[in-house]
Design a protein around this motif. Structure first.
Motif, PDB file in Angstrom:
ATOM      1  N   VAL A 102      -3.029  -3.105   2.122  1.00  0.00           N
ATOM      2  CA  VAL A 102      -4.310  -2.565   2.578  1.00  0.00           C
ATOM      3  C   VAL A 102      -5.330  -2.635   1.439  1.00  0.00           C
ATOM      4  CG1 VAL A 102      -5.473  -0.486   3.465  1.00  0.00           C
ATOM      5  CG2 VAL A 102      -3.155  -1.066   4.245  1.00  0.00           C
ATOM      6  N   LYS A 107      -2.152   0.406  -1.796  1.00  0.00           N
ATOM      7  CA  LYS A 107      -1.999   1.012  -0.477  1.00  0.00           C
ATOM      8  C   LYS A 107      -1.436  -0.048   0.465  1.00  0.00           C
ATOM      9  CE  LYS A 107      -4.586   3.638   3.023  1.00  0.00           C
ATOM     10  NZ  LYS A 107      -5.918   4.126   3.447  1.00  0.00           N
ATOM     11  N   HIS A 137       0.520  -1.055   4.523  1.00  0.00           N
ATOM     12  CA  HIS A 137       0.685  -0.813   5.952  1.00  0.00           C
ATOM     13  C   HIS A 137       2.098  -1.257   6.325  1.00  0.00           C
ATOM     14  CE1 HIS A 137      -0.906  -1.838  10.292  1.00  0.00           C
ATOM     15  NE2 HIS A 137      -0.053  -0.836  10.280  1.00  0.00           N
ATOM     16  N   ASP A 184       3.830   2.458  13.511  1.00  0.00           N
ATOM     17  CA  ASP A 184       3.287   1.859  12.292  1.00  0.00           C
ATOM     18  C   ASP A 184       2.744   2.936  11.365  1.00  0.00           C
ATOM     19  OD1 ASP A 184       3.914  -0.526  13.434  1.00  0.00           O
ATOM     20  OD2 ASP A 184       1.850  -1.196  13.769  1.00  0.00           O
ATOM     21  N   GLN A 185       2.864   2.667  10.065  1.00  0.00           N
ATOM     22  CA  GLN A 185       2.421   3.632   9.053  1.00  0.00           C
ATOM     23  C   GLN A 185       1.301   3.015   8.222  1.00  0.00           C
ATOM     24  OE1 GLN A 185       3.596   6.783   9.009  1.00  0.00           O
ATOM     25  NE2 GLN A 185       4.830   6.207  10.792  1.00  0.00           N
ATOM     26  N   GLU A 186       0.115   3.588   8.351  1.00  0.00           N
ATOM     27  CA  GLU A 186      -1.055   3.041   7.662  1.00  0.00           C
ATOM     28  C   GLU A 186      -1.431   3.838   6.421  1.00  0.00           C
ATOM     29  OE1 GLU A 186      -4.205   2.685  10.453  1.00  0.00           O
ATOM     30  OE2 GLU A 186      -3.145   1.266  11.748  1.00  0.00           O
ATOM     31  N   GLN A 187      -0.765   4.956   6.193  1.00  0.00           N
ATOM     32  CA  GLN A 187      -1.076   5.793   5.029  1.00  0.00           C
ATOM     33  C   GLN A 187       0.147   5.803   4.112  1.00  0.00           C
ATOM     34  OE1 GLN A 187      -4.129   6.792   4.781  1.00  0.00           O
ATOM     35  NE2 GLN A 187      -4.711   6.311   6.878  1.00  0.00           N
ATOM     36  N   GLU A 198       4.239  -2.285   9.185  1.00  0.00           N
ATOM     37  CA  GLU A 198       4.072  -2.757  10.557  1.00  0.00           C
ATOM     38  C   GLU A 198       5.458  -3.043  11.136  1.00  0.00           C
ATOM     39  OE1 GLU A 198       0.428  -5.533  10.874  1.00  0.00           O
ATOM     40  OE2 GLU A 198       1.244  -5.897   8.864  1.00  0.00           O
TER      41      GLU A 198
END
Length: 396
Positions: free
Chosen positions: A247, A61, A63, A83-86, A65
């Motif tokens: 992540v 997984k 991130h 930002d994309q955390e998934q 940023e």
């Protein structure tokens, strides 16, 4: 890794070879590559599809940023705007390792609320690199063509072109989708290894591996592994726009190898939004100069050196002719009536020669039988004697 003959499934253009192509169609070993663009699910894979390119890898997984000041100045939309955390990253070589190196590759999947995920794929070169460190080179979603293609490489390229007119890239316009506004997106995206990661993984340069996890297990959650660069159009210099951070740790996963699907978006859809790019990408020399190992090497200090002279997507399977493919199939599918196929080839070749020499034309019945052969793929259709034949009636 798949069997040595596995890449043959990708060579659907072999079905168009004169005489022998009919045998390959009848054996039904190739797949329709358009499904890798049209399938809209994250899992499972499209029906009948196997991961014959990048078949074994590890997943983590991540991130994404972004440098918000840079992204704001570029005006990119959708996934690029925040930002994309998934998101997931999958890393694995394009095929079996070569003696002195391999072809590193990355797939990225970003999940979106109430919409399907967006995906892209990045490589250094279709022919791989010298050395085994995954973090030796920058990877980009624009690849380069090469001039000295073998028979198998030409066949693979023709097969990919049946799915997309632009086989050396995937699209990014879907990444920029947003409501009520035209998307704005980069021409190319590249992942450049962070200097400290590249330096650490230098120790693996001369060490072949059984599984890429042997390298990736050394990365921990929270570590920045790539700097993200984009090019705003063809032949524009790359700009740094963010980082890829882990992540989670990497995991080798049979689910990732056999179920998790990373769609290939059509670059044709990008051109619908950016028609000014078309003259560039349709120029005769463009794709020979493209790619992380060519035009985009300006951001990468590492030595740009490919390994070998064979496309990694071909793997170890490099037939020199259609006849060799048929001979390979006899080993791959020994239960089929190959003695009958040999007779069929001889008969067809003789018929083709006689027809050409005598200037003969098909009767309407022969033409109808031929059309049924093309549609059904049934070998016994060769026994048809027009639309009224007994066998034709049985096969309707």
């Amino acid at each position: 890794m798949p069997s040595a003959l596995g890449p043959l499934r990708l060579m659907s253009a072999a079905e168009d070879l004169p005489l022998i192509g009919r045998v390959i169609r009848w054996a039904n070993v190739t797949e329709d590559l358009r499904s890798t663009f049209s399938w809209r699910k994250d899992q499972p894979l499209p029906p009948g599809h196997q991961k014959l390119i990048h078949p074994v890898g590890s997943v983590a997984k991540i991130h994404l940023e972004w440098d918000h000041a840079m992204m704001s100045s570029l005006g990119f939309t959708g996934v690029f705007a925040k930002d994309q955390e998934q998101a997931l990253i999958r890393i694995g070589p394009a095929g079996a390792l070569k003696k002195t190196g391999m072809a590193p590759g990355v797939s990225v999947k970003v999940f979106r609320d109430f919409k399907e995920s967006v995906n892209t794929l990045m490589l250094y070169s279709l022919r791989g690199q010298d050395g085994f460190s995954h973090f030796e080179h920058t990877l980009c979603n624009k690849l380069s063509d090469f001039r000295d293609k073998s028979f198998a490489e030409n066949l693979l390229l023709k097969s990919f072109k049946k799915a997309s007119a632009y086989p050396f890239t995937t699209g990014l316009s879907q990444w920029a989708e947003q409501d009520h506004t035209s998307p704005k997106f980069p021409f190319v995206i590249c992942f450049r290894p962070m200097d400290h990661v590249r330096a650490y993984f230098e120790r693996f340069k001369d060490e072949p591996f059984e599984h890429i996890q042997e390298q990736l297990q050394h990365l921990s959650a929270g570590k920045k592994i790539y700097e993200i660069y984009v090019g705003t159009g063809p032949r524009t210099q790359l700009k740094p726009v963010g980082h890829v951070s882990l992540v989670s740790e990497f995991h080798k996963t049979k689910f990732g190898d056999q179920k998790l699907f990373f769609r290939h978006d059509w670059f044709e859809e990008d051109l619908e939004w950016m028609p000014a790019w078309k003259d560039w990408v349709d120029a005769e020399e463009f794709w020979y100069e493209e790619g992380a190992n060519n035009f985009y090497s300006s951001i990468d200090p590492s030595e740009q050196k490919e390994v070998g002279n064979q496309n990694a997507w071909v793997g170890g399977y490099n037939p020199s002719s259609g006849s060799e493919i048929v001979e390979n199939l006899k080993t791959y599918l020994p239960f089929l009536p190959w003695s009958w196929v040999s007779w069929m080839q001889r008969t067809e070749a003789a018929g083709s020669s006689a027809s050409t020499g005598a200037g003969l034309h098909e009767t309407s019945g022969q033409a109808s039988a031929q059309r049924h052969v093309e549609a059904s793929g049934c070998p016994f259709a060769y026994l048809h004697q027009g639309d009224s034949s007994f066998i034709h009636a049985l096969l309707k």
